[in-house]
Design a protein around this motif. Sequence first.
Motif, mmCIF file in Angstrom:
data_model
loop_
_atom_site.group_PDB
_atom_site.id
_atom_site.type_symbol
_atom_site.label_atom_id
_atom_site.label_comp_id
_atom_site.label_asym_id
_atom_site.label_seq_id
_atom_site.Cartn_x
_atom_site.Cartn_y
_atom_site.Cartn_z
ATOM 1 N N MET A 64 -16.039 5.649 4.632
ATOM 2 C CA MET A 64 -17.265 5.080 4.142
ATOM 3 C C MET A 64 -17.650 3.756 5.060
ATOM 4 N N GLN A 65 -18.647 3.427 5.106
ATOM 5 C CA GLN A 65 -19.066 2.316 5.946
ATOM 6 C C GLN A 65 -19.760 1.257 5.252
ATOM 7 N N THR A 66 -19.416 1.005 3.674
ATOM 8 C CA THR A 66 -20.253 0.374 2.940
ATOM 9 C C THR A 66 -19.210 -0.924 2.735
ATOM 10 N N GLY A 67 -18.035 -1.103 3.469
ATOM 11 C CA GLY A 67 -17.480 -2.158 3.167
ATOM 12 C C GLY A 67 -16.510 -2.460 1.976
ATOM 13 N N THR A 68 -16.407 -1.179 1.233
ATOM 14 C CA THR A 68 -15.629 -1.382 -0.042
ATOM 15 C C THR A 68 -14.890 0.107 0.176
ATOM 16 N N GLY A 69 -13.644 0.089 -0.428
ATOM 17 C CA GLY A 69 -13.061 1.169 -0.435
ATOM 18 C C GLY A 69 -12.410 1.950 0.749
ATOM 19 N N ALA A 70 -11.005 2.345 0.767
ATOM 20 C CA ALA A 70 -10.616 2.804 1.920
ATOM 21 C C ALA A 70 -10.368 4.110 1.477
ATOM 22 N N CYS A 71 -10.490 5.066 2.441
ATOM 23 C CA CYS A 71 -10.164 6.561 1.926
ATOM 24 C C CYS A 71 -9.132 7.168 2.700
ATOM 25 N N HIS A 72 -8.651 6.671 3.994
ATOM 26 C CA HIS A 72 -7.718 7.224 4.732
ATOM 27 C C HIS A 72 -6.761 6.374 5.399
ATOM 28 N N VAL A 73 -5.728 6.486 5.783
ATOM 29 C CA VAL A 73 -4.759 5.509 6.331
ATOM 30 C C VAL A 73 -4.121 6.157 7.659
ATOM 31 N N LYS A 74 -3.946 5.279 8.593
ATOM 32 C CA LYS A 74 -3.172 5.731 9.972
ATOM 33 C C LYS A 74 -2.023 5.072 10.134
ATOM 34 N N THR A 75 -0.830 5.460 10.230
ATOM 35 C CA THR A 75 0.362 4.875 10.495
ATOM 36 C C THR A 75 0.746 4.524 11.896
ATOM 37 N N PHE A 76 1.087 3.369 12.225
ATOM 38 C CA PHE A 76 1.515 3.343 13.835
ATOM 39 C C PHE A 76 2.997 2.339 13.593
ATOM 40 N N VAL A 77 3.773 2.817 14.405
ATOM 41 C CA VAL A 77 5.397 2.382 14.480
ATOM 42 C C VAL A 77 5.726 1.968 15.859
ATOM 43 N N THR A 78 6.469 0.854 15.997
ATOM 44 C CA THR A 78 6.948 0.169 17.086
ATOM 45 C C THR A 78 8.178 -0.360 17.060
ATOM 46 N N LYS A 79 8.819 -0.365 18.305
ATOM 47 C CA LYS A 79 10.157 -1.459 17.993
ATOM 48 C C LYS A 79 9.950 -2.982 18.243
ATOM 49 N N LEU A 80 10.698 -3.890 17.812
ATOM 50 C CA LEU A 80 10.444 -5.192 17.829
ATOM 51 C C LEU A 80 10.823 -5.850 19.093
ATOM 52 N N ARG A 81 9.919 -5.388 20.136
ATOM 53 C CA ARG A 81 10.048 -5.940 21.602
ATOM 54 C C ARG A 81 8.779 -6.524 22.031
ATOM 55 N N LEU A 82 8.646 -7.544 22.779
ATOM 56 C CA LEU A 82 7.384 -8.125 23.101
ATOM 57 C C LEU A 82 6.614 -6.763 24.035
ATOM 58 N N ASP A 83 7.219 -6.059 24.813
ATOM 59 C CA ASP A 83 6.593 -5.130 25.606
ATOM 60 C C ASP A 83 5.874 -3.823 24.436
ATOM 61 N N ALA A 84 6.742 -3.556 23.593
ATOM 62 C CA ALA A 84 6.390 -2.669 22.632
ATOM 63 C C ALA A 84 5.398 -3.096 21.726
ATOM 64 N N LEU A 85 5.182 -4.410 21.449
ATOM 65 C CA LEU A 85 4.290 -4.967 20.444
ATOM 66 C C LEU A 85 2.771 -4.830 20.987
ATOM 67 N N GLU A 86 2.869 -5.260 22.504
ATOM 68 C CA GLU A 86 1.655 -5.130 23.416
ATOM 69 C C GLU A 86 1.368 -3.721 23.516
ATOM 70 N N HIS A 87 2.139 -2.766 23.358
ATOM 71 C CA HIS A 87 1.812 -1.431 23.711
ATOM 72 C C HIS A 87 1.101 -0.857 22.364
ATOM 73 N N ILE A 88 1.620 -1.256 21.086
ATOM 74 C CA ILE A 88 0.974 -0.919 19.864
ATOM 75 C C ILE A 88 -0.567 -1.372 19.858
ATOM 76 N N ASP A 89 -0.743 -2.599 20.392
ATOM 77 C CA ASP A 89 -2.080 -3.088 20.345
ATOM 78 C C ASP A 89 -2.957 -2.407 21.151
ATOM 79 N N GLU A 90 -2.488 -1.789 22.311
ATOM 80 C CA GLU A 90 -3.117 -0.898 23.052
ATOM 81 C C GLU A 90 -3.643 0.519 22.247
ATOM 82 N N ILE A 91 -2.594 1.080 21.675
ATOM 83 C CA ILE A 91 -2.543 2.341 20.891
ATOM 84 C C ILE A 91 -3.591 2.061 19.775
ATOM 85 N N VAL A 92 -3.599 1.172 19.046
ATOM 86 C CA VAL A 92 -4.438 0.768 18.083
ATOM 87 C C VAL A 92 -5.902 0.645 18.601
ATOM 88 N N ASN A 93 -5.937 -0.037 19.401
ATOM 89 C CA ASN A 93 -7.363 -0.264 20.117
ATOM 90 C C ASN A 93 -8.019 0.838 20.606
#
Length: 129
Positions: A64-93
């Motif tokens: 929905m694009q009404t600004g209310t209510g979520a109807c789906h979820v997408k999960t992303f997982v990454t290691k706790l390293r700076l390069d991996a965190l930068e990579h998850i930014d790229e993947i999510v974007n």
Amino acid sequence: MSDKPIDDKELLDNAIPIPHQEDELLEPIDVSEESASLEPDKKPKITSFAEREHRKVEWKRAPMQTGTGACHVKTFVTKLRLDALEHIDEIVNAWLDENPTYEVKFVTTTVGKLVGKTTEDALIMNVWV
């Protein structure tokens, strides 16, 4: 149990045979120094399984694009390293760019242990649309 070391012949005589077919043999990998060296300006690129096996999810309900209510979820997982965190930014974007009709409603993050062959700290991000 004997204190005498086992020689190669005795080890092979007691081994369990593994049948194989000729067409199942793998190609040899070149491990020469030329193939193993990287150019100094190039860093190895982090890749994820999601990039190798990209699967397009076709949801039955449109987000929905009404600004209310979520109807789906997408999960992303990454290691706790700076390069991996930068990579998850790229993947999510990239995921958001591929799905311009999705409106992000809520995001949660959790730090925990990711258990596989080894156990390591990981960031788990849920993006609700």
